[in-house]
Design a protein around this motif. Sequence first.
Motif, PDB file in Angstrom:
ATOM      1  N   UNK A 195      63.925   9.307  28.912  1.00 58.80           N
ATOM      2  CA  UNK A 195      64.299   8.837  30.250  1.00 58.80           C
ATOM      3  C   UNK A 195      65.646   9.420  30.640  1.00 58.80           C
ATOM      4  N   UNK A 196      65.764   9.808  31.901  1.00 61.54           N
ATOM      5  CA  UNK A 196      67.002  10.436  32.374  1.00 61.54           C
ATOM      6  C   UNK A 196      68.211   9.519  32.209  1.00 61.54           C
ATOM      7  N   UNK A 197      68.051   8.255  32.537  1.00 67.50           N
ATOM      8  CA  UNK A 197      69.175   7.319  32.436  1.00 67.50           C
ATOM      9  C   UNK A 197      69.653   7.190  30.989  1.00 67.50           C
ATOM     10  N   UNK A 198      68.746   7.260  30.045  1.00 67.56           N
ATOM     11  CA  UNK A 198      69.103   7.156  28.626  1.00 67.56           C
ATOM     12  C   UNK A 198      69.850   8.408  28.170  1.00 67.56           C
ATOM     13  N   UNK A 199      69.568   9.539  28.791  1.00 67.76           N
ATOM     14  CA  UNK A 199      70.251  10.781  28.434  1.00 67.76           C
ATOM     15  C   UNK A 199      71.591  10.931  29.140  1.00 67.76           C
ATOM     16  N   UNK A 200      71.756  10.335  30.325  1.00 62.19           N
ATOM     17  CA  UNK A 200      72.973  10.532  31.131  1.00 62.19           C
ATOM     18  C   UNK A 200      73.994   9.412  30.947  1.00 62.19           C
ATOM     19  N   UNK A 201      73.539   8.168  30.939  1.00 65.50           N
ATOM     20  CA  UNK A 201      74.447   7.014  30.901  1.00 65.50           C
ATOM     21  C   UNK A 201      75.425   7.029  29.728  1.00 65.50           C
ATOM     22  N   UNK A 202      75.000   7.396  28.513  1.00 61.82           N
ATOM     23  CA  UNK A 202      75.974   7.411  27.407  1.00 61.82           C
ATOM     24  C   UNK A 202      77.157   8.347  27.659  1.00 61.82           C
ATOM     25  N   UNK A 203      76.916   9.461  28.332  1.00 64.45           N
ATOM     26  CA  UNK A 203      78.016  10.390  28.635  1.00 64.45           C
ATOM     27  C   UNK A 203      79.004   9.773  29.623  1.00 64.45           C
ATOM     28  N   UNK A 204      78.500   9.040  30.577  1.00 66.10           N
ATOM     29  CA  UNK A 204      79.371   8.376  31.556  1.00 66.10           C
ATOM     30  C   UNK A 204      80.199   7.295  30.858  1.00 66.10           C
ATOM     31  N   UNK A 205      79.534   6.450  30.083  1.00 66.01           N
ATOM     32  CA  UNK A 205      80.228   5.366  29.380  1.00 66.01           C
ATOM     33  C   UNK A 205      81.286   5.938  28.432  1.00 66.01           C
ATOM     34  N   UNK A 206      80.918   6.972  27.670  1.00 67.50           N
ATOM     35  CA  UNK A 206      81.863   7.542  26.701  1.00 67.50           C
ATOM     36  C   UNK A 206      83.031   8.254  27.380  1.00 67.50           C
ATOM     37  N   UNK A 207      82.805   8.810  28.559  1.00 72.11           N
ATOM     38  CA  UNK A 207      83.900   9.427  29.316  1.00 72.11           C
ATOM     39  C   UNK A 207      84.891   8.364  29.777  1.00 72.11           C
ATOM     40  N   UNK A 208      84.386   7.252  30.300  1.00 69.41           N
ATOM     41  CA  UNK A 208      85.267   6.148  30.714  1.00 69.41           C
ATOM     42  C   UNK A 208      85.979   5.572  29.493  1.00 69.41           C
ATOM     43  N   UNK A 209      85.277   5.468  28.379  1.00 66.50           N
ATOM     44  CA  UNK A 209      85.869   4.977  27.132  1.00 66.50           C
ATOM     45  C   UNK A 209      87.037   5.857  26.699  1.00 66.50           C
ATOM     46  N   UNK A 210      86.838   7.157  26.691  1.00 67.16           N
ATOM     47  CA  UNK A 210      87.896   8.089  26.295  1.00 67.16           C
ATOM     48  C   UNK A 210      89.058   8.076  27.294  1.00 67.16           C
ATOM     49  N   UNK A 211      88.742   8.060  28.581  1.00 64.99           N
ATOM     50  CA  UNK A 211      89.800   8.051  29.602  1.00 64.99           C
ATOM     51  C   UNK A 211      90.647   6.783  29.502  1.00 64.99           C
ATOM     52  N   UNK A 212      90.011   5.653  29.264  1.00 63.16           N
ATOM     53  CA  UNK A 212      90.776   4.401  29.134  1.00 63.16           C
ATOM     54  C   UNK A 212      91.624   4.422  27.865  1.00 63.16           C
ATOM     55  N   UNK A 213      91.116   5.017  26.794  1.00 63.74           N
ATOM     56  CA  UNK A 213      91.898   5.122  25.559  1.00 63.74           C
ATOM     57  C   UNK A 213      93.138   5.984  25.766  1.00 63.74           C
ATOM     58  N   UNK A 214      92.964   7.110  26.436  1.00 66.86           N
ATOM     59  CA  UNK A 214      94.104   7.994  26.706  1.00 66.86           C
ATOM     60  C   UNK A 214      95.124   7.294  27.597  1.00 66.86           C
ATOM     61  N   UNK A 215      94.646   6.610  28.626  1.00 68.52           N
ATOM     62  CA  UNK A 215      95.552   5.898  29.533  1.00 68.52           C
ATOM     63  C   UNK A 215      96.323   4.804  28.798  1.00 68.52           C
ATOM     64  N   UNK A 216      95.645   4.071  27.925  1.00 69.92           N
ATOM     65  CA  UNK A 216      96.343   3.026  27.154  1.00 69.92           C
ATOM     66  C   UNK A 216      97.374   3.635  26.214  1.00 69.92           C
ATOM     67  N   UNK A 217      97.052   4.772  25.619  1.00 73.65           N
ATOM     68  CA  UNK A 217      98.011   5.436  24.734  1.00 73.65           C
ATOM     69  C   UNK A 217      99.253   5.866  25.504  1.00 73.65           C
ATOM     70  N   UNK A 218      99.054   6.389  26.697  1.00 76.35           N
ATOM     71  CA  UNK A 218     100.189   6.836  27.512  1.00 76.35           C
ATOM     72  C   UNK A 218     101.041   5.642  27.932  1.00 76.35           C
TER      73      UNK A 218
END
Length: 130
Positions: free
Chosen positions: A37-60
């Motif tokens: 399913x397309x959502x199963x292939x795409x959604x993890x990339x979106x979630x993980x991008x937000x996860x990484x961006x929030x981690x970087x922002x918290x570190x800063x």
Amino acid sequence: MTYLTLKYLHIGCVVLSGTGFFLRGVWMLRESPWLQKKVVRVLPHIVDTVLLASAIAMAVISAQYPFAADWLTAKLIALLVYIGCGAMALKRGRSKQQRALFLVAALVAFAYIVSVASTRNPLGFLAWFA
């Protein structure tokens, strides 16, 4: 965005990412058509991008960085192990047995990352055995 807002966003993405990975691992072992399913292939990339961006922002914001804070260094190294094992589990493993072993290894790495984040101790849950 405040640190606390970023922290809750990050934790929410951790839950979504971990749950999604576990679910995709189960679907992989069962050879479920849900994996296509397309959502199963795409959604993890979106979630993980937000996860990484929030981690970087918290570190800063907190001025705590990997290689300066030992617990963040441990998390970063474990994240690389998690990504490697996860790729082997979901895509690159040659057999179902090999994929299952990498799935378990990735889930252990994920649990370790969460325990390090929760305790801010580079040993994480391994501190119980020390």
